[in-house]
Write a protein that holds these residues in place. Structure first.
Motif, PDB file in Angstrom:
ATOM      1  N   UNK A 172       0.823  -1.222   0.000  1.00  0.00           N
ATOM      2  CA  UNK A 172       0.000   0.000   0.000  1.00  0.00           C
ATOM      3  C   UNK A 172       0.852   1.265   0.000  1.00  0.00           C
ATOM      4  N   UNK A 173       1.870   1.324   0.869  1.00  0.00           N
ATOM      5  CA  UNK A 173       2.671   2.541   0.988  1.00  0.00           C
ATOM      6  C   UNK A 173       3.432   2.833  -0.312  1.00  0.00           C
ATOM      7  N   UNK A 174       3.989   1.760  -0.912  1.00  0.00           N
ATOM      8  CA  UNK A 174       4.750   1.923  -2.164  1.00  0.00           C
ATOM      9  C   UNK A 174       3.824   2.379  -3.305  1.00  0.00           C
ATOM     10  N   UNK A 175       2.640   1.770  -3.395  1.00  0.00           N
ATOM     11  CA  UNK A 175       1.688   2.133  -4.466  1.00  0.00           C
ATOM     12  C   UNK A 175       1.241   3.589  -4.285  1.00  0.00           C
ATOM     13  N   UNK A 176       0.916   3.957  -3.045  1.00  0.00           N
ATOM     14  CA  UNK A 176       0.482   5.341  -2.766  1.00  0.00           C
ATOM     15  C   UNK A 176       1.578   6.325  -3.177  1.00  0.00           C
ATOM     16  N   UNK A 177       2.821   5.964  -2.907  1.00  0.00           N
ATOM     17  CA  UNK A 177       3.956   6.818  -3.287  1.00  0.00           C
ATOM     18  C   UNK A 177       4.050   7.007  -4.793  1.00  0.00           C
ATOM     19  N   UNK A 178       3.865   5.913  -5.527  1.00  0.00           N
ATOM     20  CA  UNK A 178       3.930   5.985  -7.001  1.00  0.00           C
ATOM     21  C   UNK A 178       2.771   6.812  -7.571  1.00  0.00           C
ATOM     22  N   UNK A 179       1.592   6.704  -6.935  1.00  0.00           N
ATOM     23  CA  UNK A 179       0.420   7.484  -7.387  1.00  0.00           C
ATOM     24  C   UNK A 179       0.708   8.980  -7.227  1.00  0.00           C
ATOM     25  N   UNK A 180       1.210   9.351  -6.047  1.00  0.00           N
ATOM     26  CA  UNK A 180       1.486  10.758  -5.772  1.00  0.00           C
ATOM     27  C   UNK A 180       2.563  11.290  -6.731  1.00  0.00           C
ATOM     28  N   UNK A 181       3.576  10.475  -6.970  1.00  0.00           N
ATOM     29  CA  UNK A 181       4.671  10.841  -7.890  1.00  0.00           C
ATOM     30  C   UNK A 181       4.133  11.050  -9.314  1.00  0.00           C
ATOM     31  N   UNK A 182       3.305  10.099  -9.764  1.00  0.00           N
ATOM     32  CA  UNK A 182       2.781  10.152 -11.143  1.00  0.00           C
ATOM     33  C   UNK A 182       1.882  11.363 -11.363  1.00  0.00           C
ATOM     34  N   UNK A 183       1.033  11.684 -10.377  1.00  0.00           N
ATOM     35  CA  UNK A 183       0.060  12.775 -10.583  1.00  0.00           C
ATOM     36  C   UNK A 183       0.723  14.147 -10.581  1.00  0.00           C
ATOM     37  N   UNK A 198       0.344   0.990 -10.487  1.00  0.00           N
ATOM     38  CA  UNK A 198       0.328  -0.043  -9.440  1.00  0.00           C
ATOM     39  C   UNK A 198       1.402  -1.088  -9.733  1.00  0.00           C
ATOM     40  N   UNK A 199       1.439  -1.561 -10.985  1.00  0.00           N
ATOM     41  CA  UNK A 199       2.429  -2.582 -11.375  1.00  0.00           C
ATOM     42  C   UNK A 199       3.850  -2.065 -11.148  1.00  0.00           C
ATOM     43  N   UNK A 200       4.071  -0.773 -11.431  1.00  0.00           N
ATOM     44  CA  UNK A 200       5.426  -0.217 -11.294  1.00  0.00           C
ATOM     45  C   UNK A 200       5.882  -0.148  -9.832  1.00  0.00           C
ATOM     46  N   UNK A 201       4.912  -0.189  -8.899  1.00  0.00           N
ATOM     47  CA  UNK A 201       5.251  -0.121  -7.473  1.00  0.00           C
ATOM     48  C   UNK A 201       5.542  -1.498  -6.882  1.00  0.00           C
ATOM     49  N   UNK A 202       5.217  -2.533  -7.635  1.00  0.00           N
ATOM     50  CA  UNK A 202       5.370  -3.907  -7.135  1.00  0.00           C
ATOM     51  C   UNK A 202       6.785  -4.439  -7.387  1.00  0.00           C
ATOM     52  N   UNK A 203       7.307  -5.229  -6.461  1.00  0.00           N
ATOM     53  CA  UNK A 203       8.571  -5.913  -6.746  1.00  0.00           C
ATOM     54  C   UNK A 203       8.380  -6.864  -7.943  1.00  0.00           C
ATOM     55  N   UNK A 204       9.443  -7.087  -8.700  1.00  0.00           N
ATOM     56  CA  UNK A 204       9.354  -7.929  -9.909  1.00  0.00           C
ATOM     57  C   UNK A 204       8.798  -9.317  -9.580  1.00  0.00           C
ATOM     58  N   UNK A 205       9.204  -9.881  -8.449  1.00  0.00           N
ATOM     59  CA  UNK A 205       8.746 -11.232  -8.073  1.00  0.00           C
ATOM     60  C   UNK A 205       7.233 -11.255  -7.892  1.00  0.00           C
TER      61      UNK A 205
END
Length: 322
Positions: A172-183, A198-205
């Motif tokens: 959640x924290x990583x995705x929220x960070x990417x959303x704020x960055x993108x907007x 969302x996908x970009x915030x997820x670890x590759x695994x």
């Protein structure tokens, strides 16, 4: 009133909906042909129609079918035509108001089929699905704040809370960070734009393991946009209040948050003593208001699982008011 969508009239025939756990719901409601029943989530009227077909208007049998989605209301009116049924456009959290306006004090049974209808998911333009590109909407009532409004205005902390609380999202924290960055570059306006973030915030695994890494995020935003858990809490209370003694309450849930809420409320209503467990004897003099008809939730059988993918996560719980 015709509901215009994307410049053309909505066609109720396009509203596909296979009712989940249909026979189990009909059994759970133990329908009296002379009774008054409530379907709080009309959807494509699959459950509503089968309930209404079992009612005898001459003996006073009647169904009240509610939905906040104007598409569903139009569909339900078309599919329940000629049957002893009244369709009202309203969120089931206001079921008490709807019943009182119709002069109904007591009902003999109620059904809630929670979650998103197949039509809402399949109509890409409604913005519920991460599989097709569309404006990021997700409003069941087609009114008020959209999912786009939410992701473009809330703080990282609040977005993370929504994803964690309503989506049980471990990132959640990583995705929220990417959303704020993108907007900060440009507003997030479409479903696929959000799915990519969302996908970009997820670890590759995690991306390799999880075919749809956006599923939990989309669920969380949908619940937040539609205030679903508050609506469920309020709706259950007002519906239970209007149930006649012996009236049945059937609720189908599709994820653990809803199911936990329903299970706990059903348990409270069916428990007599509310004293703390360390008390040696009961001092509250409490009485149970209901009895559980299902101790464990009913799930779809093998045939239904094969025929209707949506039934895989369905859980039905049934209660009877004392």
């Amino acid at each position: 009133m015709e509901n215009e969508q994307h410049g053309q009239a909505f066609d109720p025939a396009s509203f596909e909906h296979v009712p989940v756990l249909l026979n189990e719901c009909l059994d759970g409601l133990a329908i009296d042909p002379a009774g008054i029943y409530l379907d709080g989530t009309a959807g494509g009227a699959g459950h509503s129609r089968q309930i209404a077909l079992r009612l005898d208007a001459e003996k006073g049998g009647r169904l009240i079918s509610l939905d906040q989605d104007p598409d569903a209301v139009q569909t339900a009116r078309a599919r329940l035509a000629g049957l002893p049924a009244t369709v009202v456009q309203i969120n089931f959290r206001c079921a008490g108001q709807a019943l009182e306006r119709l002069g109904i004090e007591r009902i003999n049974g109620a059904l809630l089929d929670l979650g998103v209808s197949s039509h809402q998911l399949d109509d890409a333009a409604r913005g519920f699905s991460y599989r097709a590109d569309a404006p990021l909407d997700m409003r069941m009532s087609q009114e008020g704040e959209t999912a786009a409004d939410l992701v473009n205005t809330e703080s990282r902390e609040e977005l993370a809370r929504i994803l964690k609380d309503y989506g049980e999202e471990p990132f959640a924290w990583q995705i929220a960070g990417k959303i704020v960055e993108a907007r900060e570059t440009s507003p997030i306006e479409t479903t696929l734009q959000l799915a990519d973030i969302v996908a970009s915030a997820m670890p590759a695994a995690e991306r390799r393991k999880n075919k749809n890494p956006s599923r939990r995020t989309f669920q969380a935003l949908r619940i937040a946009v539609n205030h679903e858990l508050d609506a469920l809490e309020e709706g259950m209370d007002t519906i239970f209040e209007h149930l006649a003694p012996g009236g049945r309450f059937c609720i189908i849930t599709f994820h653990s948050l809803e199911d936990r809420l329903v299970k706990n409320k059903f348990r409270r209503w069916s428990t007599a003593c509310t004293c703390p467990p360390e008390f040696p004897v009961c001092v509250c003099g409490g009485k149970a208001k209901a009895k559980l008809i299902t101790r464990k939730p009913i799930e779809a059988n093998t045939q239904e699982l094969e025929e209707n993918r949506r039934s895989r996560s369905a859980h039905l719980r049934v209660l009877e008011k004392l």
